[in-house]
Motif scaffolding. Structure first.
Motif, mmCIF file in Angstrom:
data_model
loop_
_atom_site.group_PDB
_atom_site.id
_atom_site.type_symbol
_atom_site.label_atom_id
_atom_site.label_comp_id
_atom_site.label_asym_id
_atom_site.label_seq_id
_atom_site.Cartn_x
_atom_site.Cartn_y
_atom_site.Cartn_z
ATOM 1 N N LEU A 21 0.819 -1.207 0.000
ATOM 2 C CA LEU A 21 0.000 0.000 0.000
ATOM 3 C C LEU A 21 0.856 1.263 0.000
ATOM 4 O O LEU A 21 1.946 1.288 0.579
ATOM 5 N N LYS A 22 0.324 2.294 -0.618
ATOM 6 C CA LYS A 22 1.006 3.576 -0.642
ATOM 7 C C LYS A 22 0.555 4.441 0.528
ATOM 8 O O LYS A 22 -0.541 4.277 1.047
ATOM 9 N N THR A 23 1.424 5.353 0.921
ATOM 10 C CA THR A 23 1.120 6.270 2.014
ATOM 11 C C THR A 23 0.844 7.658 1.465
ATOM 12 O O THR A 23 1.614 8.183 0.656
ATOM 13 N N GLN A 24 -0.267 8.226 1.877
ATOM 14 C CA GLN A 24 -0.649 9.572 1.457
ATOM 15 C C GLN A 24 -0.369 10.544 2.590
ATOM 16 O O GLN A 24 -0.679 10.278 3.748
ATOM 17 N N SER A 25 0.227 11.702 2.247
ATOM 18 C CA SER A 25 0.537 12.734 3.236
ATOM 19 C C SER A 25 -0.425 13.907 3.110
ATOM 20 O O SER A 25 -0.847 14.273 2.005
ATOM 21 N N TYR A 26 -0.773 14.500 4.256
ATOM 22 C CA TYR A 26 -1.714 15.621 4.330
ATOM 23 C C TYR A 26 -1.042 16.715 5.153
ATOM 24 O O TYR A 26 -0.602 16.471 6.278
ATOM 25 N N TYR A 27 -0.977 17.915 4.599
ATOM 26 C CA TYR A 27 -0.291 19.008 5.283
ATOM 27 C C TYR A 27 -1.247 20.169 5.500
ATOM 28 O O TYR A 27 -1.903 20.634 4.567
ATOM 29 N N ASP A 28 -1.320 20.625 6.730
ATOM 30 C CA ASP A 28 -2.183 21.752 7.072
ATOM 31 C C ASP A 28 -1.496 23.046 6.672
ATOM 32 O O ASP A 28 -0.330 23.266 7.009
ATOM 33 N N PRO A 29 -2.196 23.934 5.948
ATOM 34 C CA PRO A 29 -1.570 25.189 5.520
ATOM 35 C C PRO A 29 -1.392 26.182 6.655
ATOM 36 O O PRO A 29 -0.706 27.185 6.500
ATOM 37 N N ILE A 30 -2.007 25.931 7.802
ATOM 38 C CA ILE A 30 -1.949 26.878 8.916
ATOM 39 C C ILE A 30 -0.939 26.394 9.943
ATOM 40 O O ILE A 30 -1.009 25.276 10.422
ATOM 41 N N ALA A 31 0.003 27.250 10.268
ATOM 42 C CA ALA A 31 0.976 26.988 11.331
ATOM 43 C C ALA A 31 1.107 28.269 12.119
ATOM 44 O O ALA A 31 1.779 29.210 11.708
ATOM 45 N N ARG A 32 0.453 28.311 13.257
ATOM 46 C CA ARG A 32 0.374 29.569 14.001
ATOM 47 C C ARG A 32 1.681 29.932 14.700
ATOM 48 O O ARG A 32 1.895 31.059 15.077
ATOM 49 N N ALA A 33 2.535 28.957 14.925
ATOM 50 C CA ALA A 33 3.844 29.211 15.516
ATOM 51 C C ALA A 33 4.780 28.099 15.073
ATOM 52 O O ALA A 33 4.350 26.960 14.894
ATOM 53 N N LEU A 60 -8.392 22.589 14.447
ATOM 54 C CA LEU A 60 -9.253 21.417 14.323
ATOM 55 C C LEU A 60 -9.660 21.334 12.857
ATOM 56 O O LEU A 60 -10.261 22.256 12.318
ATOM 57 N N ARG A 61 -9.331 20.222 12.214
ATOM 58 C CA ARG A 61 -9.537 20.129 10.767
ATOM 59 C C ARG A 61 -10.191 18.802 10.400
ATOM 60 O O ARG A 61 -9.910 17.767 11.001
ATOM 61 N N ILE A 62 -11.066 18.856 9.388
ATOM 62 C CA ILE A 62 -11.727 17.673 8.835
ATOM 63 C C ILE A 62 -11.156 17.424 7.442
ATOM 64 O O ILE A 62 -11.192 18.310 6.586
ATOM 65 N N TRP A 63 -10.669 16.212 7.226
ATOM 66 C CA TRP A 63 -10.046 15.849 5.949
ATOM 67 C C TRP A 63 -10.889 14.823 5.204
ATOM 68 O O TRP A 63 -11.537 13.972 5.802
ATOM 69 N N ASN A 64 -10.839 14.907 3.877
ATOM 70 C CA ASN A 64 -11.315 13.847 3.008
ATOM 71 C C ASN A 64 -10.098 12.968 2.698
ATOM 72 O O ASN A 64 -9.170 13.424 2.029
ATOM 73 N N PRO A 65 -10.047 11.727 3.177
ATOM 74 C CA PRO A 65 -8.828 10.928 3.013
ATOM 75 C C PRO A 65 -8.440 10.681 1.567
ATOM 76 O O PRO A 65 -7.273 10.411 1.278
ATOM 77 N N GLU A 66 -9.403 10.763 0.654
ATOM 78 C CA GLU A 66 -9.093 10.519 -0.749
ATOM 79 C C GLU A 66 -8.676 11.783 -1.490
ATOM 80 O O GLU A 66 -8.329 11.728 -2.664
ATOM 81 N N ARG A 67 -8.713 12.938 -0.790
ATOM 82 C CA ARG A 67 -8.282 14.205 -1.392
ATOM 83 C C ARG A 67 -7.348 14.913 -0.410
ATOM 84 O O ARG A 67 -7.796 15.658 0.456
ATOM 85 N N PRO A 68 -6.055 14.661 -0.513
ATOM 86 C CA PRO A 68 -5.108 15.135 0.490
ATOM 87 C C PRO A 68 -4.851 16.641 0.495
ATOM 88 O O PRO A 68 -4.339 17.169 1.479
ATOM 89 N N SER A 69 -5.207 17.313 -0.588
ATOM 90 C CA SER A 69 -4.968 18.751 -0.625
ATOM 91 C C SER A 69 -5.790 19.463 0.445
ATOM 92 O O SER A 69 -6.969 19.154 0.649
ATOM 93 N N SER A 365 8.396 16.994 7.444
ATOM 94 C CA SER A 365 7.684 18.184 7.909
ATOM 95 C C SER A 365 6.486 17.845 8.789
ATOM 96 O O SER A 365 5.676 18.707 9.098
ATOM 97 N N GLY A 366 6.377 16.578 9.179
ATOM 98 C CA GLY A 366 5.304 16.197 10.091
ATOM 99 C C GLY A 366 3.952 16.129 9.407
ATOM 100 O O GLY A 366 3.831 16.042 8.190
ATOM 101 N N GLY A 367 2.885 16.160 10.208
ATOM 102 C CA GLY A 367 1.533 16.174 9.674
ATOM 103 C C GLY A 367 0.852 14.829 9.765
ATOM 104 O O GLY A 367 1.242 13.942 10.534
ATOM 105 N N LEU A 368 -0.228 14.673 8.978
ATOM 106 C CA LEU A 368 -1.046 13.468 8.946
ATOM 107 C C LEU A 368 -0.645 12.594 7.762
ATOM 108 O O LEU A 368 -0.397 13.101 6.674
ATOM 109 N N ARG A 369 -0.641 11.290 7.994
ATOM 110 C CA ARG A 369 -0.391 10.331 6.917
ATOM 111 C C ARG A 369 -1.385 9.189 7.029
ATOM 112 O O ARG A 369 -1.772 8.804 8.131
ATOM 113 N N VAL A 370 -1.782 8.659 5.870
ATOM 114 C CA VAL A 370 -2.701 7.525 5.837
ATOM 115 C C VAL A 370 -2.159 6.469 4.891
ATOM 116 O O VAL A 370 -1.986 6.708 3.695
#
Length: 378
Positions: A21-33, A60-69, A365-370
């Motif tokens: 299986l492949k791993t998908q990465s998700y990056y939040d555009p907001i980094a307050r610090a 607090l963010r809601i993601w669509n796992p099939e659309r990582p952008s 760069s950290g973040g969410l991965r599935v």
């Protein structure tokens, strides 16, 4: 439509199938610090179509796992401090709960992208669990140096046209009804504990008129796990589980094993029929087990450790019946990488996890991965 449930993977085929299986990465555009955007908590909705993440910088963010952008995700705004826990209602696919060290528990409708209710529970709430029928919650407040307050706060949830009588007679400290006339949320009188509580989880029991009470497990700082009645909070049984603090706990979907993660770097598996420990699991890198997650079939389990170095060599997946490490997910992290949370998909062999960044200039760069979301998965 929700993904169809796959064929169950036996242990001898797991590494080959899951490793493809492949791993998908998700990056939040907001980094307050700088360095603050660590995803502390992950939660799938019951159908597995959405993932919620909560971060140290209050995002607090809601993601669509099939659309990582990130443009396909939604930020839910309201918390003024770090989000410690997110949980979808197990029977209401669009209802999300979150707790934050800002002292609040908030309930969200992810369809309208709005906060439908807020309860000020005081202190620093950092852990939550939801009953199988979605009508009761337990929120744990953190013990801090400024406030000697280790308290469990019960919350009753009343659905429209469905009377909730589980905590009849218990003092109500606060209640709130959604603006659209939907669910009513009631924070009941807090139950102070005589020792640090780190996590709770309800059993899979659904109340009936003949059996209206529930049970839940709570981990403690002295290495014990308490089996307690709800709503009385009476202790029915105590399990001496670890030699040091028990930090995380989760019941297998099939109800056979109770998994307990400790600061001793071990995951212990307990038979729920006799509370006998069948085996312990551990990774070579060690580190305190802050979070746990079972695969939907109850066959595989993995633990999360947010300490620096825990995620550098990968994320181990264990076979519950034998205790063997069946696969190690390559995280691509360095020596400073930690894994704050991990969450299996509710009906597929998809595995979500968060990873901490190694620092400025790092390729990680950290973040969410599935694992599995890219290309369909299993």
């Amino acid at each position: 439509m929700a993904p169809q449930r796959p064929n169950l993977l036996p242990k001898d085929r797991f590494a080959l199938a899951f490793g493809s299986l492949k791993t998908q990465s998700y990056y939040d555009p907001i980094a307050r610090a700088p360095g603050s955007h660590t995803i502390r908590t992950i939660g799938w909705n019951p159908m597995g179509q959405l993932i919620a993440t909560g971060s140290a910088d209050r995002t607090l963010r809601i993601w669509n796992p099939e659309r990582p952008s990130a443009r396909y995700s939604t930020e839910l705004r309201g918390h003024s401090a770090g989000v410690e826990k997110v949980l979808f209602n197990p029977v209401r696919d669009a209802e999300l709960a979150s707790c934050s060290t800002d002292g609040t528990v908030r309930f969200w409708d992810v369809r309208s992208k709005t906060c439908v209710s807020r309860l000020d529970v005081g202190g620093e709430p950092f852990t939550m669990s939801w009953s199988a029928d979605g009508k009761s919650m337990i929120v744990g407040r953190k013990l801090t140096s400024l406030q000697q307050d280790d308290t469990l706060v019960p919350i009753d949830v009343e659905f429209p046209n469905t009377p909730n009588v589980t905590s009849e007679g218990a003092p109500v400290t606060q209640s709130a009804t959604t603006k659209d006339g939907g669910s009513t949320y009631k924070a009941l009188e807090g139950r102070p504990q005589n020792i640090q509580t780190n996590a709770t989880t309800f059993t899979h029991h659904v109340r009936t008129p003949e059996s209206p009470n529930l049970h839940f497990f709570t981990t403690t700082g002295d290495g014990n796990v308490r089996y307690m009645s709800y709503p009385s909070f009476d202790i029915d049984h105590t399990v001496k589980a670890h030699t040091s603090a028990c930090l995380s706990i989760q019941l297998a979907p099939n109800g056979r094993y109770l998994a307990i993660g400790g600061s001793d770097a071990l995951i212990s598996l307990w038979d729920t029929t006799d509370f006998f420990c069948h085996r312990t699991l551990s990774s070579e890198v060690g580190g305190a087990i802050r979070n746990l997650s079972w695969s939907f079939d109850g066959r595989y389990i993995c633990g999360a450790c947010d300490e620096a170095g825990c995620g550098g060599n990968g994320l181990d997946i264990f076979h519950a019946e034998t205790g063997e490490t069946v696969y190690t997910v390559p995280t691509g992290g360095g020596i400073n990488t930690g894994i704050p949370d991990v969450a299996w998909h509710p009906s597929r062999y998809w595995l979500a996890y968060s990873i901490t960044a190694d620092g400025p200039g790092s390729a990680n760069s950290g973040g969410l991965r599935v694992v599995g979301a890219a290309g369909g998965g299993l």
